[in-house]
Design an enzyme around this catalytic site. Structure first.
Site, PDB file in Angstrom:
ATOM      1  CB  CYS A   8     -64.169 -51.071   8.185  1.00 15.66           C
ATOM      2  SG  CYS A   8     -62.890 -50.450   9.292  1.00 15.66           S
ATOM      3  CB  CYS A  11     -65.636 -47.504   8.765  1.00 15.18           C
ATOM      4  SG  CYS A  11     -64.276 -47.199   7.618  1.00 15.18           S
ATOM      5  CG  ASP A  34     -57.605 -51.771  22.533  1.00 18.15           C
ATOM      6  OD1 ASP A  34     -56.960 -51.714  21.468  1.00 18.15           O
ATOM      7  OD2 ASP A  34     -58.172 -52.813  22.941  1.00 18.15           O
ATOM      8  CG  HIS A  50     -61.567 -48.218   5.225  1.00 16.10           C
ATOM      9  ND1 HIS A  50     -61.626 -48.997   6.352  1.00 16.10           N
ATOM     10  CD2 HIS A  50     -61.048 -49.002   4.239  1.00 16.10           C
ATOM     11  CE1 HIS A  50     -61.185 -50.222   6.065  1.00 16.10           C
ATOM     12  NE2 HIS A  50     -60.830 -50.250   4.792  1.00 16.10           N
ATOM     13  CG  ASN A  91     -49.693 -54.208  16.079  1.00 14.11           C
ATOM     14  OD1 ASN A  91     -48.492 -54.150  16.318  1.00 14.11           O
ATOM     15  ND2 ASN A  91     -50.586 -54.398  17.023  1.00 14.11           N
ATOM     16  CG  HIS A 102     -59.951 -47.933   9.823  1.00 14.11           C
ATOM     17  ND1 HIS A 102     -61.186 -47.497   9.364  1.00 14.11           N
ATOM     18  CD2 HIS A 102     -59.295 -46.819  10.237  1.00 14.11           C
ATOM     19  CE1 HIS A 102     -61.256 -46.167   9.478  1.00 14.11           C
ATOM     20  NE2 HIS A 102     -60.120 -45.735  10.017  1.00 14.11           N
ATOM     21  CG  HIS A 104     -55.529 -49.763  14.698  1.00 12.59           C
ATOM     22  ND1 HIS A 104     -55.849 -50.487  13.572  1.00 12.59           N
ATOM     23  CD2 HIS A 104     -54.949 -50.645  15.549  1.00 12.59           C
ATOM     24  CE1 HIS A 104     -55.489 -51.734  13.735  1.00 12.59           C
ATOM     25  NE2 HIS A 104     -54.926 -51.868  14.923  1.00 12.59           N
ATOM     26  CG  HIS A 106     -52.261 -50.369  19.474  1.00 10.67           C
ATOM     27  ND1 HIS A 106     -53.188 -51.162  20.127  1.00 10.67           N
ATOM     28  CD2 HIS A 106     -52.174 -50.867  18.214  1.00 10.67           C
ATOM     29  CE1 HIS A 106     -53.630 -52.093  19.307  1.00 10.67           C
ATOM     30  NE2 HIS A 106     -53.032 -51.950  18.139  1.00 10.67           N
TER      31      HIS A 106
HETATM   32  P1  5GP Z   1     -54.451 -54.691  16.126  1.00 10.96           P
HETATM   33  O1  5GP Z   1     -54.304 -56.075  16.649  1.00 10.96           O
HETATM   34  O2  5GP Z   1     -55.171 -54.669  14.799  1.00 10.96           O
HETATM   35  O3  5GP Z   1     -53.209 -53.887  16.109  1.00 10.96           O
HETATM   36  O4  5GP Z   1     -55.365 -53.932  17.186  1.00 10.96           O
HETATM   37  C1  5GP Z   1     -56.741 -53.915  17.144  1.00 10.96           C
HETATM   38  C2  5GP Z   1     -57.195 -53.412  18.498  1.00 10.96           C
HETATM   39  O5  5GP Z   1     -58.539 -53.029  18.390  1.00 10.96           O
HETATM   40  C3  5GP Z   1     -57.105 -54.453  19.611  1.00 10.96           C
HETATM   41  O6  5GP Z   1     -56.266 -53.979  20.646  1.00 10.96           O
HETATM   42  C4  5GP Z   1     -58.559 -54.626  20.062  1.00 10.96           C
HETATM   43  O7  5GP Z   1     -58.664 -54.771  21.465  1.00 10.96           O
HETATM   44  C5  5GP Z   1     -59.207 -53.348  19.571  1.00 10.96           C
HETATM   45  N1  5GP Z   1     -60.593 -53.478  19.220  1.00 10.96           N
HETATM   46  C6  5GP Z   1     -61.133 -54.412  18.385  1.00 10.96           C
HETATM   47  N2  5GP Z   1     -62.455 -54.202  18.253  1.00 10.96           N
HETATM   48  C7  5GP Z   1     -62.742 -53.113  19.016  1.00 10.96           C
HETATM   49  C8  5GP Z   1     -63.960 -52.405  19.275  1.00 10.96           C
HETATM   50  O8  5GP Z   1     -65.043 -52.735  18.773  1.00 10.96           O
HETATM   51  N3  5GP Z   1     -63.889 -51.348  20.114  1.00 10.96           N
HETATM   52  C9  5GP Z   1     -62.702 -50.946  20.681  1.00 10.96           C
HETATM   53  N4  5GP Z   1     -62.733 -49.874  21.492  1.00 10.96           N
HETATM   54  N5  5GP Z   1     -61.535 -51.583  20.445  1.00 10.96           N
HETATM   55  C10 5GP Z   1     -61.569 -52.662  19.631  1.00 10.96           C
HETATM   56 ZN    ZN Z   2     -62.459 -48.515   8.165  1.00 15.83          ZN
END
Ligand code: 5GP
Ligand code: ZN
Length: 126
Positions: A8, A11, A34, A50, A91, A102, A104, A106
């Site tokens: 992950c 993680c 982000d 996690h 989301n 995992h 999160h 926003h």
């Molecule tokens: P989701 O689409 O799952 O709600 O959001 C995942 C978010 O994680 C996206 O906005 C994407 O830009 C961000 N993200 C994905 N990988 C990384 C990373 O390695 N580092 C950071 N800082 N953000 C990430």
């Molecule tokens: Zn995780």
């Protein structure tokens, strides 16, 4: 109890194995910017341990669930959007386009936003 998934990406960020622009951290949660921000303030708040999605929250997770909300308030203050306004988005699952498994939140702010949040991609089930 600590839950860690070595496959992950969040993680790995929480463990410091992948760099991130960290805004806030305590024993329960981590907040970092982000990689692809959609607004001037776009911070992700994750539990250190996690948990794949909100749907996986279980009895005993009350503390960490509350910590995410409290961290959001802290991060809103640190990033200057407490009074101008901000949105907290989880989301969750395929329809919501969750791409990282995992939990999160926003935290998005620094610009005015539209409502409702979907942008022409609707597929109505049933
Ligand atoms: P989701 O689409 O799952 O709600 O959001 C995942 C978010 O994680 C996206 O906005 C994407 O830009 C961000 N993200 C994905 N990988 C990384 C990373 O390695 N580092 C950071 N800082 N953000 C990430
Ligand atoms: Zn995780």
């Amino acid at each position: 109890m600590s839950r860690y998934d070595s496959s992950c990406i969040f993680c790995k960020i929480a463990a410091g194995h992948i760099p991130a622009s960290v805004v806030y951290r305590n024993d329960h949660v981590l907040a970092f910017r982000d990689l692809n921000p959609v607004a001037p303030t776009h911070v992700l708040i994750i539990p250190i341990e996690h948990i794949p999605s909100l749907s996986n929250l279980a009895a005993g997770d009350e503390e960490v669930a509350g910590q995410i909300l409290m961290a959001a308030r802290t991060v809103a203050g640190m990033t200057g959007v407490l009074d101008s306004g901000y949105r907290l988005v989880f989301n969750n699952g395929p329809d919501a386009l969750q791409s990282v498994g995992h939990i999160h939140a926003h935290l998005i702010g620094g610009k005015s936003m539209g409502w409702p949040p979907f942008a022409g991609h609707e597929v109505i089930h049933g």
